[in-house]
Design an enzyme around this catalytic site. Sequence first.
Site, PDB file in Angstrom:
ATOM      1  N   CYS A  50      12.612   2.989   2.655  1.00 47.26           N
ATOM      2  CA  CYS A  50      11.632   2.534   1.656  1.00 47.26           C
ATOM      3  C   CYS A  50      10.338   3.330   1.765  1.00 47.26           C
ATOM      4  O   CYS A  50       9.762   3.452   2.841  1.00 47.26           O
ATOM      5  CB  CYS A  50      11.352   1.052   1.870  1.00 47.26           C
ATOM      6  SG  CYS A  50       9.917   0.476   0.962  1.00 47.26           S
ATOM      7  N   CYS A  53       7.362   0.918   3.060  1.00 48.23           N
ATOM      8  CA  CYS A  53       7.354   0.242   4.358  1.00 48.23           C
ATOM      9  C   CYS A  53       6.421   0.963   5.337  1.00 48.23           C
ATOM     10  O   CYS A  53       6.216   2.175   5.241  1.00 48.23           O
ATOM     11  CB  CYS A  53       8.773   0.187   4.932  1.00 48.23           C
ATOM     12  SG  CYS A  53       9.720  -1.248   4.385  1.00 48.23           S
ATOM     13  N   HIS A 113       9.290  -5.908   3.865  1.00 51.23           N
ATOM     14  CA  HIS A 113      10.012  -5.337   2.739  1.00 51.23           C
ATOM     15  C   HIS A 113      10.702  -6.421   1.898  1.00 51.23           C
ATOM     16  O   HIS A 113      10.946  -6.233   0.701  1.00 51.23           O
ATOM     17  CB  HIS A 113      11.066  -4.370   3.298  1.00 51.23           C
ATOM     18  CG  HIS A 113      11.854  -3.635   2.269  1.00 51.23           C
ATOM     19  ND1 HIS A 113      11.374  -2.538   1.614  1.00 51.23           N
ATOM     20  CD2 HIS A 113      13.102  -3.871   1.769  1.00 51.23           C
ATOM     21  CE1 HIS A 113      12.296  -2.111   0.754  1.00 51.23           C
ATOM     22  NE2 HIS A 113      13.343  -2.897   0.829  1.00 51.23           N
ATOM     23  N   ASN A 153       4.549  -4.935 -11.709  1.00 55.97           N
ATOM     24  CA  ASN A 153       5.874  -4.984 -12.337  1.00 55.97           C
ATOM     25  C   ASN A 153       6.823  -5.491 -11.286  1.00 55.97           C
ATOM     26  O   ASN A 153       6.911  -4.880 -10.219  1.00 55.97           O
ATOM     27  CB  ASN A 153       6.360  -3.598 -12.745  1.00 55.97           C
ATOM     28  CG  ASN A 153       5.509  -2.999 -13.824  1.00 55.97           C
ATOM     29  OD1 ASN A 153       5.026  -3.707 -14.706  1.00 55.97           O
ATOM     30  ND2 ASN A 153       5.319  -1.697 -13.757  1.00 55.97           N
ATOM     31  N   SER A 161      10.338   0.083  -9.312  1.00 53.84           N
ATOM     32  CA  SER A 161      11.154   1.091  -8.647  1.00 53.84           C
ATOM     33  C   SER A 161      11.595   0.687  -7.240  1.00 53.84           C
ATOM     34  O   SER A 161      12.402   1.377  -6.631  1.00 53.84           O
ATOM     35  CB  SER A 161      10.365   2.394  -8.576  1.00 53.84           C
ATOM     36  OG  SER A 161       9.113   2.173  -7.937  1.00 53.84           O
ATOM     37  N   HIS A 164      10.151  -3.682  -2.415  1.00 52.05           N
ATOM     38  CA  HIS A 164       9.029  -3.937  -1.485  1.00 52.05           C
ATOM     39  C   HIS A 164       7.860  -4.517  -2.300  1.00 52.05           C
ATOM     40  O   HIS A 164       7.464  -3.922  -3.303  1.00 52.05           O
ATOM     41  CB  HIS A 164       8.610  -2.632  -0.798  1.00 52.05           C
ATOM     42  CG  HIS A 164       7.734  -2.864   0.378  1.00 52.05           C
ATOM     43  ND1 HIS A 164       8.116  -2.555   1.665  1.00 52.05           N
ATOM     44  CD2 HIS A 164       6.499  -3.418   0.469  1.00 52.05           C
ATOM     45  CE1 HIS A 164       7.137  -2.899   2.484  1.00 52.05           C
ATOM     46  NE2 HIS A 164       6.144  -3.427   1.783  1.00 52.05           N
ATOM     47  N   HIS A 166       4.804  -5.102  -4.171  1.00 51.60           N
ATOM     48  CA  HIS A 166       3.657  -4.226  -4.436  1.00 51.60           C
ATOM     49  C   HIS A 166       3.185  -4.381  -5.867  1.00 51.60           C
ATOM     50  O   HIS A 166       3.919  -4.816  -6.742  1.00 51.60           O
ATOM     51  CB  HIS A 166       4.010  -2.757  -4.176  1.00 51.60           C
ATOM     52  CG  HIS A 166       5.005  -2.192  -5.158  1.00 51.60           C
ATOM     53  ND1 HIS A 166       6.358  -2.458  -5.093  1.00 51.60           N
ATOM     54  CD2 HIS A 166       4.843  -1.384  -6.238  1.00 51.60           C
ATOM     55  CE1 HIS A 166       6.971  -1.842  -6.082  1.00 51.60           C
ATOM     56  NE2 HIS A 166       6.086  -1.180  -6.804  1.00 51.60           N
ATOM     57  N   GLN A 168      -0.004  -2.538  -8.734  1.00 52.94           N
ATOM     58  CA  GLN A 168      -0.693  -1.279  -9.018  1.00 52.94           C
ATOM     59  C   GLN A 168      -2.084  -1.538  -9.572  1.00 52.94           C
ATOM     60  O   GLN A 168      -2.378  -2.632 -10.070  1.00 52.94           O
ATOM     61  CB  GLN A 168       0.089  -0.482 -10.053  1.00 52.94           C
ATOM     62  CG  GLN A 168       1.485  -0.080  -9.623  1.00 52.94           C
ATOM     63  CD  GLN A 168       2.060   0.988 -10.542  1.00 52.94           C
ATOM     64  OE1 GLN A 168       1.396   1.968 -10.882  1.00 52.94           O
ATOM     65  NE2 GLN A 168       3.286   0.801 -10.958  1.00 52.94           N
TER      66      GLN A 168
HETATM   67  P1  H2U Z   1       6.452   0.561  -9.727  1.00 52.15           P
HETATM   68  O1  H2U Z   1       7.552   0.130  -8.830  1.00 52.15           O
HETATM   69  O2  H2U Z   1       5.785  -0.590 -10.404  1.00 52.15           O
HETATM   70  O3  H2U Z   1       6.901   1.651 -10.623  1.00 52.15           O
HETATM   71  O4  H2U Z   1       5.299   1.173  -8.774  1.00 52.15           O
HETATM   72  C1  H2U Z   1       5.549   2.126  -7.803  1.00 52.15           C
HETATM   73  C2  H2U Z   1       4.510   3.202  -7.918  1.00 52.15           C
HETATM   74  O5  H2U Z   1       4.526   3.891  -6.686  1.00 52.15           O
HETATM   75  C3  H2U Z   1       4.803   4.228  -9.011  1.00 52.15           C
HETATM   76  O6  H2U Z   1       3.713   4.264  -9.909  1.00 52.15           O
HETATM   77  C4  H2U Z   1       4.320   5.259  -6.920  1.00 52.15           C
HETATM   78  C5  H2U Z   1       4.958   5.543  -8.266  1.00 52.15           C
HETATM   79  O7  H2U Z   1       4.296   6.597  -8.915  1.00 52.15           O
HETATM   80  N1  H2U Z   1       4.881   6.009  -5.805  1.00 52.15           N
HETATM   81  C6  H2U Z   1       4.045   6.728  -4.991  1.00 52.15           C
HETATM   82  O8  H2U Z   1       2.847   6.797  -5.225  1.00 52.15           O
HETATM   83  N2  H2U Z   1       4.571   7.374  -3.903  1.00 52.15           N
HETATM   84  C7  H2U Z   1       5.893   7.379  -3.588  1.00 52.15           C
HETATM   85  O9  H2U Z   1       6.286   7.921  -2.581  1.00 52.15           O
HETATM   86  C8  H2U Z   1       6.865   6.749  -4.520  1.00 52.15           C
HETATM   87  C9  H2U Z   1       6.305   5.915  -5.619  1.00 52.15           C
HETATM   88 ZN    ZN Z   2       9.705  -1.473   2.165  1.00 52.25          ZN
END
Ligand code: H2U
Ligand code: ZN
Length: 349
Positions: A50, A53, A113, A153, A161, A164, A166, A168
């Site tokens: 992940c 993490c 996680h 989201n 995505s 974990h 999180h 934004q």
């Molecule tokens: P979402 O799961 O809501 O898409 O948010 C994850 C965000 O994390 C996404 O905007 C960022 C993506 O650009 N990200 C990073 O900044 N670094 C990473 O290593 C992977 C994802």
């Molecule tokens: Zn994680």
Amino acid sequence: MPNLFTHPHKRYNPLTDEWVLVSPHRLQRPWQGKVEQTPQDSLPAYDPKCYLCPGNERAGGHRNPPYKNVFVFDNDFSALLIDTPKATLRKSKLIRAQSEKGICRVICYSPRHDLTMAELPTRDIENVVDVWTKEYYELCSRKEITHVQIFENKGAIMGCSNPHPHGQIWATQTIPTEPAREIKSQKNYANANGGKCLLCEYLKLELETGERIICSNDEWIALIPFWAKWPFETMVLPKNHVKDLVAFNNKQRQNLADILKKITTRYDNLFNVSFPYTMGLHQAPSDYKPYDFLHFHIHFYPPLLRSATVQKFMVGFEMMANAQRDITPEQAAERLRSLPEEHFCQKCK
Ligand code: H2U
Ligand code: ZN
């Protein structure tokens, strides 16, 4: 007199100046379908693959510290950049563009996680609220930033995505469309009504009947707005008029964590699944204009309709005309209200 609410009707959304078509005749019967038991992914507390993490490497090449609490970092794939050069295109009134500066950050709610907001202890959600407040304050203090959008989201169905926990932050140089629309409505309402706050007045009306209220605590109310477009859309509001996170007192901050835990737990208990949604905070911009007419609130827009797998699609009439729903906000509120505030999942007990 036929009952307006048992027949197709339109409801007005005074925050966005939009209408939603409600078609209750399609769903008048009480829900008799089965509640599907979808297998829960059992996630590990730590996932070596992940990118959120503690201690792990991110896709951008940075390594996360061994964080123990909430962890914030600049998004490695930011949609906005702070050093974007100023430029405008004004070929005509019809073809216009302007550069936009901004900062995007990711907030990991917990090193765990496997725990969503509903599953985190309230104390840990308080830490998230504190970090939201600090980030909002810091980003608002930057001269390039006018608006700070904090959101989450949740769930793959919403484009998230990674499980974990999180959220934004996208902080922008100008006020984006959706908050701008809500700000305009609240300002117009105050101007036309002797300075009264649209959402304070709305809350008074909701408290009179309670029919759309799901749960509350000393400081906060969670309800399904009269004009909700998503089946189980909710709005979380402070009982007292406050325009942004920074203006909260300790009790309001702590109680915000409590109501977030309550509403997300009820969501998970609805279909016995980790309930997907998009959630966002709406509060005052930071362009030094007076925003005393604004009432802080949080929107939850969940896509699920009938079960863990049946979602509401905003397509067809919704995309071409206006939003439409079958289950009424009152029915949806009753269903959420009747659910326990203890999470269905064993690991939270
Ligand atoms: P979402 O799961 O809501 O898409 O948010 C994850 C965000 O994390 C996404 O905007 C960022 C993506 O650009 N990200 C990073 O900044 N670094 C990473 O290593 C992977 C994802
Ligand atoms: Zn994680």
